[in-house]
Design a protein around this motif. Structure first.
Motif, short mmCIF file in Angstrom:
data_model
loop_
_atom_site.label_atom_id
_atom_site.label_comp_id
_atom_site.label_asym_id
_atom_site.label_seq_id
_atom_site.Cartn_x
_atom_site.Cartn_y
_atom_site.Cartn_z
N ARG A 195 30.97 47.74 46.88
CA ARG A 195 30.89 46.66 47.86
C ARG A 195 31.32 45.33 47.25
O ARG A 195 30.82 44.27 47.64
N THR A 196 32.22 45.42 46.34
CA THR A 196 32.75 44.26 45.62
C THR A 196 34.24 44.11 45.93
O THR A 196 34.96 45.11 45.95
N PRO A 197 34.72 42.92 46.21
CA PRO A 197 36.16 42.73 46.40
C PRO A 197 36.93 43.27 45.19
O PRO A 197 36.68 42.86 44.05
N THR A 198 37.86 44.20 45.44
CA THR A 198 38.51 44.93 44.35
C THR A 198 40.02 44.89 44.48
O THR A 198 40.57 45.23 45.52
N LEU A 199 40.67 44.49 43.39
CA LEU A 199 42.12 44.52 43.28
C LEU A 199 42.49 45.68 42.36
O LEU A 199 42.13 45.68 41.18
N VAL A 200 43.19 46.68 42.89
CA VAL A 200 43.63 47.83 42.11
C VAL A 200 45.08 47.60 41.70
O VAL A 200 45.94 47.38 42.56
N ILE A 201 45.35 47.66 40.40
CA ILE A 201 46.71 47.49 39.91
C ILE A 201 47.18 48.80 39.29
O ILE A 201 46.56 49.32 38.35
N PRO A 226 34.37 44.47 50.80
CA PRO A 226 34.66 43.46 51.82
C PRO A 226 36.14 43.08 51.87
O PRO A 226 36.65 42.73 52.93
N GLU A 227 36.82 43.13 50.72
CA GLU A 227 38.26 42.93 50.65
C GLU A 227 38.80 43.83 49.55
O GLU A 227 38.11 44.11 48.57
N ARG A 228 40.04 44.29 49.70
CA ARG A 228 40.68 45.13 48.68
C ARG A 228 42.18 44.91 48.74
O ARG A 228 42.73 44.53 49.78
N ALA A 229 42.82 45.16 47.62
CA ALA A 229 44.27 45.06 47.55
C ALA A 229 44.78 46.06 46.52
O ALA A 229 44.05 46.46 45.61
N TYR A 230 46.03 46.47 46.70
CA TYR A 230 46.68 47.37 45.76
C TYR A 230 48.04 46.80 45.39
O TYR A 230 48.87 46.53 46.27
N LEU A 270 47.62 36.13 47.94
CA LEU A 270 47.11 37.49 48.15
C LEU A 270 47.44 38.02 49.53
O LEU A 270 47.48 39.22 49.75
N CYS A 271 47.66 37.12 50.46
CA CYS A 271 47.98 37.51 51.82
C CYS A 271 49.05 36.56 52.35
O CYS A 271 48.76 35.37 52.54
N PRO A 272 50.28 37.00 52.48
CA PRO A 272 50.72 38.40 52.48
C PRO A 272 50.93 39.02 51.11
O PRO A 272 51.21 40.21 51.01
N GLY A 273 50.83 38.24 50.04
CA GLY A 273 50.96 38.79 48.71
C GLY A 273 52.39 38.77 48.19
O GLY A 273 53.29 38.24 48.84
N PRO A 274 52.61 39.34 47.00
CA PRO A 274 53.94 39.31 46.39
C PRO A 274 54.95 40.13 47.19
O PRO A 274 54.60 41.09 47.87
N SER A 275 56.20 39.74 47.08
CA SER A 275 57.25 40.48 47.77
C SER A 275 57.49 41.82 47.09
O SER A 275 57.37 41.94 45.87
N VAL A 276 57.82 42.82 47.89
CA VAL A 276 58.05 44.18 47.39
C VAL A 276 59.55 44.48 47.46
O VAL A 276 60.18 44.29 48.50
N SER A 277 60.11 44.95 46.36
CA SER A 277 61.53 45.25 46.32
C SER A 277 61.80 46.27 45.22
O SER A 277 61.17 46.23 44.16
N SER A 278 62.72 47.18 45.47
CA SER A 278 63.10 48.16 44.45
C SER A 278 63.79 47.50 43.28
O SER A 278 63.92 48.09 42.21
N TYR A 285 52.68 46.80 47.67
CA TYR A 285 51.55 45.91 47.79
C TYR A 285 50.88 46.15 49.12
O TYR A 285 51.52 46.16 50.17
N ARG A 286 49.57 46.35 49.07
CA ARG A 286 48.78 46.56 50.27
C ARG A 286 47.51 45.71 50.16
O ARG A 286 46.97 45.55 49.06
N ALA A 287 47.05 45.19 51.25
CA ALA A 287 45.84 44.37 51.21
C ALA A 287 45.19 44.28 52.57
O ALA A 287 45.86 44.44 53.60
N THR A 288 43.90 44.01 52.57
CA THR A 288 43.19 43.75 53.80
C THR A 288 43.35 42.27 54.19
O THR A 288 42.74 41.82 55.14
N CYS A 289 44.18 41.57 53.44
CA CYS A 289 44.48 40.15 53.68
C CYS A 289 43.23 39.30 53.69
O CYS A 289 42.74 38.91 54.75
N PRO A 290 42.68 38.97 52.51
CA PRO A 290 41.48 38.11 52.44
C PRO A 290 41.77 36.72 52.99
O PRO A 290 42.77 36.10 52.67
N MET A 291 40.87 36.26 53.83
CA MET A 291 40.99 34.93 54.42
C MET A 291 39.78 34.09 54.08
O MET A 291 39.78 32.90 54.29
#
Length: 291
Positions: A195-201, A226-230, A270-278, A285-291
Motif C-alpha cells: 500500500r505504498t506508492p511504488t515505482l518499478v524499474i 495508491p499510485e504505481r508506475a513502471y 511522472l504523468c505523462p512521464g518520459p517519452s517512449v521510443s525504440s 512507461y506505464r503509470a496511474t498518473c499521480p496527481m
C-alpha cells in the motif's frame, strides 16, 4: 480615472483571486512545508548533483543493528528543516559499492540516504527487506544524523534481490512513503499487500530478472498501491542500476520528491512521464498518473 479607494479595492480583489488560484493549484493532500529545493526542471532532476551540498559518514558493521556496514549521505544545511530518509540495498552477491552512486545523487536533491552492505551477500529478498527497515530505523533512531531526518517520511530502494527486498519492506511496513525496486528479483510475483506508492524499474534485456516474469508482473499486481508506475530501460541489462544512469536517477528523484516530500511540482515528470521510443532510452512507461 479610478479613485484611490476604487483602485485599492481592485488591487485587493486581484490579490484574492491570485491567492485562490494558487490554493486551487495545490491539492489538499500536499504539504508545501515538506518541499525542499527550488522548482524542478528536467535538467535539474537529471543533473549529477542537485541544489544541496552533501557530506557523508561511514558506519561500521559493529554499529549497525540488523545490517552490514553502511554509508550515510546527507545535505549539509541545517536551516532547511528535516529531510525524508531513503535506504538502498544492493543485489545478490553484490556489495554496497554497486549502488553507492545513488547515495550522493539523491541526497543532493534533499534527502538523507543510507546505502549498506547486507549481512551476507547471499541474503534473500525477505532478509534484504528486513535489513532495509533496520537501516531506516538506525537512520532515524540512533545515527549521527538522526536529527536531520523526518521519521514519518521514509522510502526504500534496492537492486535485484534488493529490489525484491524493497517490495518486502513495503509489504511489511505500509507507513513507508515510497518504494523503488530496480530490476527487482523475487520468487513472489504478486504484491497486492503493498500500500505504498511504488515505482518499478525494469530493463528490456534483463536475462536475470526478465521484465516479463518480474518487473511487469510486480507492477500489474500492485493493485492496492495508491499510485504505481513502471519504467523500462531500453536495451538495458539487469546490471543497469550498478552504474550512473540518468533515467534511473531522474525518475527515482521525481518519485521520491512526489511521495516522500509530497511535492506536487514533480508530478509532470511522472504523468505523462518520459517519452517512449525504440530509439530512446525508455522502451516502456506505464503509470496511474499521480496527481
Amino acid at each position: 480615472m479610478p479613485t484611490p479607494r476604487l483602485l485599492a479595492r481592485a488591487l485587493a480583489a486581484l490579490a484574492l483571486a491570485l491567492a485562490t488560484v494558487v490554493a486551487l493549484s495545490i491539492p489538499a493532500s500536499a504539504d508545501p512545508s515538506w518541499w525542499r529545493g527550488p522548482a524542478p526542471t528536467q535538467a535539474s532532476i537529471s543533473a549529477e548533483r542537485g541544489p544541496f551540498a552533501v557530506s557523508s559518514t561511514a558506519v561500521s558493521n559493529l554499529s549497525t543493528p540488523g545490517f552490514g556496514s553502511a554509508t550515510i549521505y546527507y545535505p549539509t544545511t541545517t536551516t532547511a528543516g528535516t529531510f525524508g530518509g531513503v535506504a538502498i540495498s544492493p543485489g545478490y552477491t553484490a556489495s554496497e559499492s554497486t549502488i553507492a552512486w545513488l547515495g550522493p545523487r539523491i541526497a543532493s536533491q534533499g534527502f538523507v540516504v543510507i546505502t549498506f552492505n547486507t549481512n551476507s551477500r547471499y541474503d534473500q529478498p525477505a532478509s534484504r527487506g528486513d535489513q532495509l527497515l533496520a537501516a531506516l530505523d538506525y537512520l532515524t533512531g540512533s545515527s549521527a544524523v538522526r536529527s536531520r531526518v523526518d521519521a514519518s517520511r521514509l522510502a526504500v530502494m534496492g537492486h535485484s534481490m534488493g529490489g525484491g527486498g524493497a517490495l518486502e519492506a513495503a509489504k511489511d511496513r505500509p507507513s513507508l512513503q515510497a518504494a523503488i525496486p530496480l530490476t527487482g528479483w523475487n520468487t513472489d510475483k504478486t504484491w497486492p499487500e503493498v500500500r505504498t506508492p511504488t515505482l518499478v524499474i525494469g530493463a528490456e534485456n534483463d536475462s536475470v530478472a526478465s521484465v516479463s516474469s518480474h518487473s511487469i508482473p510486480f507492477y500489474n499486481s500492485l493493485t492496492n498501491a495508491p499510485e504505481r508506475a513502471y519504467l523500462e530501460l531500453n536495451n538495458a541489462s539487469h546490471f543497469a542500476p550498478n552504474s550512473p544512469n540518468t533515467d534511473i536517477a531522474s525518475s527515482s528523484i521525481a518519485w521520491l520528491k512526489r511521495f516522500v516530500d509530497d511535492d506536487t511540482r514533480y508530478t509532470p515528470f511522472l504523468c505523462p512521464g518520459p517519452s517512449v521510443s525504440s530509439f530512446g532510452s525508455v522502451s516502456d512507461y506505464r503509470a496511474t498518473c499521480p496527481m
